[in-house]
Design an enzyme around this catalytic site. Structure first.
Site, PDB file in Angstrom:
ATOM      1  N   GLN A  62       3.251   6.885 -77.204  1.00 39.18           N
ATOM      2  CA  GLN A  62       3.215   7.579 -75.905  1.00 39.18           C
ATOM      3  C   GLN A  62       1.794   7.985 -75.544  1.00 39.18           C
ATOM      4  OE1 GLN A  62       2.558  11.059 -75.241  1.00 39.18           O
ATOM      5  NE2 GLN A  62       2.025  11.364 -77.408  1.00 39.18           N
ATOM      6  N   GLY A  99      18.493  16.782 -73.989  1.00 40.52           N
ATOM      7  CA  GLY A  99      17.340  17.591 -73.592  1.00 40.52           C
ATOM      8  C   GLY A  99      16.270  16.726 -72.942  1.00 40.52           C
ATOM      9  N   GLY A 100      15.040  17.229 -72.946  1.00 43.05           N
ATOM     10  CA  GLY A 100      13.934  16.517 -72.309  1.00 43.05           C
ATOM     11  C   GLY A 100      13.690  15.152 -72.922  1.00 43.05           C
ATOM     12  N   GLY A 121      27.782  20.098 -70.455  1.00 48.04           N
ATOM     13  CA  GLY A 121      27.261  20.155 -69.079  1.00 48.04           C
ATOM     14  C   GLY A 121      25.907  19.464 -68.936  1.00 48.04           C
ATOM     15  N   ASP A 149       6.655   9.163 -72.407  1.00 49.11           N
ATOM     16  CA  ASP A 149       7.545   9.246 -73.576  1.00 49.11           C
ATOM     17  C   ASP A 149       8.464   8.017 -73.679  1.00 49.11           C
ATOM     18  OD1 ASP A 149       6.743  11.527 -74.883  1.00 49.11           O
ATOM     19  OD2 ASP A 149       8.152  12.849 -73.842  1.00 49.11           O
ATOM     20  N   ASN A 180       4.140  14.430 -69.398  1.00 55.98           N
ATOM     21  CA  ASN A 180       3.442  14.678 -70.663  1.00 55.98           C
ATOM     22  C   ASN A 180       1.982  14.225 -70.605  1.00 55.98           C
ATOM     23  OD1 ASN A 180       3.694  11.908 -70.743  1.00 55.98           O
ATOM     24  ND2 ASN A 180       4.350  11.815 -72.867  1.00 55.98           N
ATOM     25  N   LYS A 223       5.845  21.244 -69.478  1.00 54.69           N
ATOM     26  CA  LYS A 223       6.133  19.859 -69.101  1.00 54.69           C
ATOM     27  C   LYS A 223       6.814  19.734 -67.734  1.00 54.69           C
ATOM     28  CE  LYS A 223       6.975  16.744 -72.470  1.00 54.69           C
ATOM     29  NZ  LYS A 223       7.498  16.085 -73.684  1.00 54.69           N
TER      30      LYS A 223
END
Ligand code: NAP
Length: 279
Positions: free
Chosen positions: A253, A136-137, A162, A108, A92, A71
């Site tokens: 999506q 995350g993604g 972080g 997405d 995507n 991705k």
């Protein structure tokens, strides 16, 4: 050259990829709309990705979806990248233009919003803060989309702080990072609550964040869709919140890609859901 139009091909590129339900979804739509075309699993490793993207348009592919682990890499290989894919840092959906050039997009966020609009029509994201678990993604697409629809504040907690700080840096002052140990508290008064972690997914760690703070007025959704009713959604439902499962995001999506490749905007409805669930 031939005068006979080619049968358009599309597929999902990943490795491994045989778990993907996208071929069943696109196959259902191709059949429903009587379109001559095919959508297939494409198991392509990292070493072959660049070559595959060059060859696919020549082989009759009009586009592709992209999943793990490609991705992010496809952004570097594409000839052009939409603003939203650049902002999210991942693609995507690929569109192969007639000259073989590759456009990379990320749908997405569109899928996330369309799923909530369809299954929680009263949802008003601008009415109050959103609380997002995970960084995350999936979270990047969700946060970009929430900002676009006018959410006033996004409270964000992630196990690895972080990564949440990075999102704060990339998406700006609307994002407030909350420590993972206080994730339960940030749910208080949130109008929208989203789990973007893989906790609760079948085969992954159990969901652990305390959910007592969820308001009965909140709209709560999970990106995880296996199982459909996750522990997170079940707990939110037990508190009276309106819950929306993650399968609808997966279905929605896929709409822009199908429309670009095959020239028909597909409808997401109960029959579509069943076609994917029963596949
Ligand atoms: P990812 O980039 O690998 O991120 C995983 C996230 O889960 C990170 O925030 C990670 O925290 C967190 N996490 C994992 N295990 C955890 C644990 N034991 N305790 C606390 N946090 C944990 O994955 P992704 O692409 O964002 O996908 C996340 C989930 O969303 C997956 O289940 C995926 O299938 C689903 N998804 C669904 C759709 C849809 O269309 N419905 C779309 C995209 C993704 P750390 O940063 O601390 O590791």
């Amino acid at each position: 050259m031939t005068d006979h139009p080619r049968i358009p091909l599309a597929g999902i590129i990943g490795s491994p990829v045989n778990f993907s339900r996208s071929p069943y979804l696109h196959g259902f739509w191709l059949k429903r709309y009587g379109i001559k075309g095919h959508y297939v699993h494409l198991d392509i490793g990292q070493a072959d990705l660049a070559e595959a993207l060059k060859m696919m348009p020549r082989m009759g592919f009009v586009g592709a979806n992209v999943t793990i682990p490609h991705k992010e890499t496809v952004l570097k290989l594409a000839d052009s990248v939409t603003d939203r894919a650049a902002l999210i840092g991942a693609a995507n959906t690929l569109v192969f233009k007639k000259d073989g050039k590759v456009l990379a997009d990320n749908t997405d966020g569109l899928g996330f919003i369309a799923n909530l609009r369809q299954n929680a029509p009263h949802w008003n994201p601008a009415a109050g803060p959103a609380a997002v678990l995970g960084a995350g993604g999936g979270a990047r697409a969700v946060i970009a989309a929430l900002i676009e629809v006018g959410v006033p504040e996004i409270r964000l907690a992630n196990r690895t702080r972080g990564r949440a700080e990075n999102l704060r840096h990339d998406f700006g002052a609307k994002v407030h990072v909350v420590d993972w140990t206080e994730a339960g508290e940030m749910l208080d008064g949130a109008v929208t609550v989203v789990n973007t972690t893989s906790m609760g997914m079948s085969g992954k760690a159990d969901f652990t964040v305390p959910l007592d703070g969820i308001s009965s007025k909140a709209v709560v959704t999970d990106l995880v869709y296996v199982p459909l009713m996750t522990d997170f959604l079940a707990a939110a439902k037990a508190r009276g919140a309106h819950t929306v499962d993650g399968l609808g995001m997966l279905l929605h999506q896929a709409v822009p890609g199908f429309e670009r490749w095959f020239g028909q905007k597909p409808v997401v409805d109960e029959e579509t859901r069943q076609a994917v669930l029963l596949a």
